[in-house]
Design an enzyme around this catalytic site. Structure first.
Site, PDB file in Angstrom:
ATOM      1  N   ILE A  64       0.735  -1.085  -0.067  1.00 21.98           N
ATOM      2  CA  ILE A  64       0.174  -0.139  -0.007  1.00 21.98           C
ATOM      3  C   ILE A  64       1.076   1.230  -0.087  1.00 21.98           C
ATOM      4  CG2 ILE A  64      -0.292   0.246   2.507  1.00 21.98           C
ATOM      5  CD1 ILE A  64      -3.288   0.761   2.063  1.00 21.98           C
ATOM      6  N   CYS A  65       0.562   2.336  -0.787  1.00 18.78           N
ATOM      7  CA  CYS A  65       0.995   3.759  -0.545  1.00 18.78           C
ATOM      8  C   CYS A  65      -0.156   4.558  -0.345  1.00 18.78           C
ATOM      9  CB  CYS A  65       2.012   3.910  -1.926  1.00 18.78           C
ATOM     10  SG  CYS A  65       0.869   3.968  -3.647  1.00 18.78           S
ATOM     11  N   ARG A  66      -0.021   5.905  -0.909  1.00 20.06           N
ATOM     12  CA  ARG A  66      -1.002   6.962  -0.789  1.00 20.06           C
ATOM     13  C   ARG A  66      -2.308   6.658  -1.604  1.00 20.06           C
ATOM     14  NH1 ARG A  66       1.282  12.494  -1.363  1.00 20.06           N
ATOM     15  NH2 ARG A  66       1.178  11.937  -3.496  1.00 20.06           N
TER      16      ARG A  66
END
Length: 113
Positions: A64-66
């Site tokens: 996951i990232c932004r």
């Protein structure tokens, strides 16, 4: 008509993540400190290559990232190097929008930046 191709990596929306998902957060330190999922492991994308031994055990590991761009690249990289990784579509921005729990490393209320 435009040609639509399937992604080169598996994806799952935040809303369909299993309760026991092993999360790898690949955002930068300031993003992590502002707000992250409570049980996520943090390895910024920029340091991943030298920290591969810290990638959490998961079958699969959910990356996951932004918003999903960096995590898509990391997912592709990990899968190409023997891991079972899945990109989290919508990232922490969607996580926050859906009201999922956030914790902060600062005194401020947690938020996704």
């Amino acid at each position: 008509m435009a040609l639509v191709t399937a992604p080169e990596f598996p994806e799952i929306p935040v809303s369909r993540l299993p309760e026991d998902a092993v999360l790898l957060d690949v955002r930068e330190d300031d993003e992590w400190a502002a707000g992250h999922a409570p049980d996520a492991v943090h390895i910024p994308m920029t340091t991943l290559a030298e920290r591969l031994d810290e990638v959490p055990d998961g079958d699969p590991v959910y990356v996951i990232c932004r918003s999903g761009g960096r995590s898509a690249r990391v997912t592709s990289y990990l899968n190409g190097n023997g891991w079972d990784a899945v990109n989290v579509e919508g990232g922490m921005s969607m996580w926050e929008r859906l009201g999922k729990p956030l914790v902060s490393e600062t005194a401020d209320p947690p938020q996704v930046i």
